[in-house]
Write a protein that holds these residues in place. Structure first.
Motif, mmCIF file in Angstrom:
data_model
loop_
_atom_site.group_PDB
_atom_site.id
_atom_site.type_symbol
_atom_site.label_atom_id
_atom_site.label_comp_id
_atom_site.label_asym_id
_atom_site.label_seq_id
_atom_site.Cartn_x
_atom_site.Cartn_y
_atom_site.Cartn_z
ATOM 1 N N LEU A 174 22.614 6.916 -23.713
ATOM 2 C CA LEU A 174 22.158 8.235 -23.272
ATOM 3 C C LEU A 174 22.671 8.629 -21.890
ATOM 4 O O LEU A 174 22.367 9.731 -21.402
ATOM 5 N N ASP A 175 23.425 7.748 -21.240
ATOM 6 C CA ASP A 175 23.879 7.999 -19.865
ATOM 7 C C ASP A 175 22.703 8.152 -18.908
ATOM 8 O O ASP A 175 22.706 9.008 -18.002
ATOM 9 N N ALA A 176 21.693 7.306 -19.086
ATOM 10 C CA ALA A 176 20.553 7.312 -18.178
ATOM 11 C C ALA A 176 20.995 6.907 -16.774
ATOM 12 O O ALA A 176 21.993 6.199 -16.591
ATOM 13 N N VAL A 177 20.221 7.352 -15.790
ATOM 14 C CA VAL A 177 20.513 7.071 -14.381
ATOM 15 C C VAL A 177 19.287 6.419 -13.750
ATOM 16 O O VAL A 177 18.154 6.853 -13.985
ATOM 17 N N VAL A 178 19.508 5.367 -12.964
ATOM 18 C CA VAL A 178 18.395 4.740 -12.249
ATOM 19 C C VAL A 178 18.382 5.239 -10.810
ATOM 20 O O VAL A 178 19.419 5.354 -10.158
ATOM 21 N N ARG A 179 17.177 5.551 -10.335
ATOM 22 C CA ARG A 179 16.964 5.952 -8.951
ATOM 23 C C ARG A 179 16.520 4.726 -8.161
ATOM 24 O O ARG A 179 15.589 4.022 -8.556
ATOM 25 N N LEU A 180 17.195 4.478 -7.034
ATOM 26 C CA LEU A 180 16.939 3.294 -6.228
ATOM 27 C C LEU A 180 16.528 3.690 -4.820
ATOM 28 O O LEU A 180 16.997 4.696 -4.280
ATOM 29 N N LEU A 181 15.674 2.849 -4.236
ATOM 30 C CA LEU A 181 15.274 3.032 -2.840
ATOM 31 C C LEU A 181 15.426 1.714 -2.118
ATOM 32 O O LEU A 181 14.887 0.691 -2.544
ATOM 33 N N GLY A 182 16.182 1.727 -1.030
ATOM 34 C CA GLY A 182 16.391 0.525 -0.244
ATOM 35 C C GLY A 182 16.241 0.801 1.237
ATOM 36 O O GLY A 182 15.856 1.910 1.653
ATOM 37 N N ALA A 183 16.570 -0.182 2.034
ATOM 38 C CA ALA A 183 16.443 -0.044 3.479
ATOM 39 C C ALA A 183 17.343 1.061 4.034
ATOM 40 O O ALA A 183 17.047 1.653 5.074
ATOM 41 N N ASP A 184 18.436 1.358 3.322
ATOM 42 C CA ASP A 184 19.365 2.394 3.768
ATOM 43 C C ASP A 184 19.097 3.745 3.112
ATOM 44 O O ASP A 184 19.906 4.669 3.256
ATOM 45 N N ARG A 205 0.817 -1.217 0.000
ATOM 46 C CA ARG A 205 0.000 0.000 0.000
ATOM 47 C C ARG A 205 0.851 1.268 0.000
ATOM 48 O O ARG A 205 0.350 2.355 -0.274
ATOM 49 N N GLU A 206 2.138 1.126 0.314
ATOM 50 C CA GLU A 206 3.035 2.275 0.250
ATOM 51 C C GLU A 206 4.438 1.777 -0.067
ATOM 52 O O GLU A 206 4.782 0.607 0.185
ATOM 53 N N VAL A 207 5.247 2.669 -0.621
ATOM 54 C CA VAL A 207 6.578 2.279 -1.099
ATOM 55 C C VAL A 207 7.451 1.787 0.046
ATOM 56 O O VAL A 207 8.125 0.752 -0.066
ATOM 57 N N GLY A 208 7.447 2.511 1.168
ATOM 58 C CA GLY A 208 8.277 2.108 2.301
ATOM 59 C C GLY A 208 7.923 0.729 2.819
ATOM 60 O O GLY A 208 8.812 -0.043 3.205
ATOM 61 N N GLN A 209 6.642 0.409 2.821
ATOM 62 C CA GLN A 209 6.201 -0.902 3.283
ATOM 63 C C GLN A 209 6.748 -2.000 2.375
ATOM 64 O O GLN A 209 7.224 -3.045 2.841
ATOM 65 N N ALA A 210 6.691 -1.769 1.071
ATOM 66 C CA ALA A 210 7.186 -2.767 0.122
ATOM 67 C C ALA A 210 8.679 -2.986 0.291
ATOM 68 O O ALA A 210 9.155 -4.128 0.342
ATOM 69 N N VAL A 211 9.433 -1.889 0.389
ATOM 70 C CA VAL A 211 10.886 -2.007 0.524
ATOM 71 C C VAL A 211 11.254 -2.711 1.825
ATOM 72 O O VAL A 211 12.139 -3.581 1.846
ATOM 73 N N ALA A 212 10.583 -2.389 2.899
ATOM 74 C CA ALA A 212 10.869 -3.030 4.184
ATOM 75 C C ALA A 212 10.586 -4.526 4.129
ATOM 76 O O ALA A 212 11.361 -5.341 4.657
ATOM 77 N N ALA A 213 9.500 -4.907 3.468
ATOM 78 C CA ALA A 213 9.119 -6.318 3.404
ATOM 79 C C ALA A 213 10.136 -7.146 2.631
ATOM 80 O O ALA A 213 10.533 -8.239 3.067
ATOM 81 N N VAL A 214 10.579 -6.647 1.486
ATOM 82 C CA VAL A 214 11.518 -7.419 0.662
ATOM 83 C C VAL A 214 12.935 -7.336 1.221
ATOM 84 O O VAL A 214 13.701 -8.301 1.150
ATOM 85 N N SER A 215 13.298 -6.201 1.812
ATOM 86 C CA SER A 215 14.634 -6.066 2.398
ATOM 87 C C SER A 215 14.845 -7.045 3.539
ATOM 88 O O SER A 215 15.957 -7.556 3.751
ATOM 89 N N ALA A 216 13.779 -7.327 4.283
ATOM 90 C CA ALA A 216 13.894 -8.195 5.459
ATOM 91 C C ALA A 216 13.744 -9.674 5.128
ATOM 92 O O ALA A 216 13.950 -10.517 6.001
ATOM 93 N N ASP A 217 13.416 -9.991 3.892
ATOM 94 C CA ASP A 217 13.111 -11.390 3.550
ATOM 95 C C ASP A 217 13.764 -11.768 2.227
ATOM 96 O O ASP A 217 13.252 -11.449 1.147
ATOM 97 N N PRO A 218 14.905 -12.475 2.254
ATOM 98 C CA PRO A 218 15.583 -12.883 1.016
ATOM 99 C C PRO A 218 14.732 -13.775 0.115
ATOM 100 O O PRO A 218 15.030 -13.915 -1.074
#
Length: 329
Positions: free
Chosen positions: A172-182, A10-23
């Protein structure tokens, strides 16, 4: 397919926390690659975190930079007027990459993370696959390998990176934006993918649970010419044997600026700075293009089934350069 738990984030932080904590957890977006590999028994996550309802879509322009949300579909990017006007070779790569049905499902982030089409990787009954299980060998080196890589490859792995879209993006020297637990970080796409080396199972720099949130794409300067040329066994939906993304700015008959990348021949989307260096400041003629093509495919790793790709890749790049330069002789 093994049983798994399905969770709609339901929110981005929730998704990242769930996958970061579970390999054993994975993200689910368009699912055009993920679900196929799960059905084949190659991937078996215990939990899928559905991110399709998260606010990670949309295309916005700020000056000469285009920001594309990771959940933007390929078809949405194809239809964007700025892409048509200022990034024509990116649009061509999208149109040539998949059917309309798939482009309406597949996301930009998912396309960048799509897995190889290597038949040995996708067949779990084949034991020798370093990409599935490090240290088991590479069946493709001794087997049928027509659709495999000659650049960035080694005896450990010759699996091909299949994305068309990623080829002009690295040019084109594109850049990816990433969000993780850190937290958040930005990574140039040219540094995002990893050649197999002795760890073919590690394909990119993503940490566990890190999520691509957006791609930032610099626009080509006005007046720059570009093309994406894809060579394949059939005109209908098919993966590339070789491809070339080329953008040139011409000052009369002289090349002022050049961007070159190859697809269909490498373990990652293959930027070719050596070819770009030869092209810059040189006359836009066949001699220059041939020298650039030879530099682009230097030191290939070939097996019996892929040796033909050396000449084909060179011819593909020369043809793309001639097309952009207006048929230079």
């Amino acid at each position: 397919m093994r049983e798994f738990e399905y969770v709609r984030a339901r929110e981005v932080g929730q998704a990242v926390a769930a996958v970061s904590a579970d390999p054993a957890a994975s993200y689910l977006a368009g699912g055009t690659t993920q679900l196929d590999l799960m059905k084949d028994g190659v991937l078996a996550p215990h939990r899928l975190i559905d991110i399709t309802r998260l606010p990670l879509g949309g295309i916005t322009r700020s000056g000469d930079l285009l920001r594309v949300g990771a959940l933007t579909t390929m078809e949405e990017l194809t239809a964007d007027p700025t892409v048509a006007e200022r990034l024509p070779f990116l649009r061509e790569s999208l149109l040539l990459s998949a059917s309309v049905q798939l482009r309406n499902m597949a996301t930009i982030g998912g396309n960048l993370l799509q897995r190889t089409r290597c038949r040995y990787f996708r067949d779990p009954t084949v034991p020798a696959c370093n990409k599935r299980r490090r240290g088991t060998g590479c069946a493709a080196v001794e087997g049928a390998a027509r659709m495999h890589a000659i650049l960035g490859a080694s005896e450990h792995c010759i699996a091909l990176h299949a994305s068309d879209m990623a080829v002009p993006l690295v040019a084109l020297d594109a850049v990816v934006r990433l969000l993780g637990a850190d937290g958040e970080r930005s990574v140039p796409l040219t540094g995002f993918y990893l050649v197999p080396g002795e760890t073919p199972d590690v394909e990119n720099v993503l940490a566990q649970g890190e999520l691509i949130t957006a791609v930032e794409i610099p626009l080509l300067p006005a007046g720059t010419r570009s093309t994406y040329l894809k060579i394949r066994d059939r005109v209908s939906y098919e993966f590339a044997l070789t491809s070339a993304a080329v953008a040139l700015r011409l000052d009369g008959d002289v090349i002022g600026e050049a961007r070159v990348a190859l697809g269909g021949v490498a373990t990652i989307p293959w930027r070719v700075p050596e070819a770009e260096e030869i092209l810059r400041g040189a006359p836009a003629d066949l001699r220059t293009f041939t020298a650039a093509a030879e530099a682009a495919v230097r030191d290939p790793f070939t097996v019996e089934g892929t040796a033909f790709k050396v000449e084909l890749a060179e011819r593909t790049l020369v043809r793309a350069l001639r097309t952009v330069a207006g048929g230079a002789t």
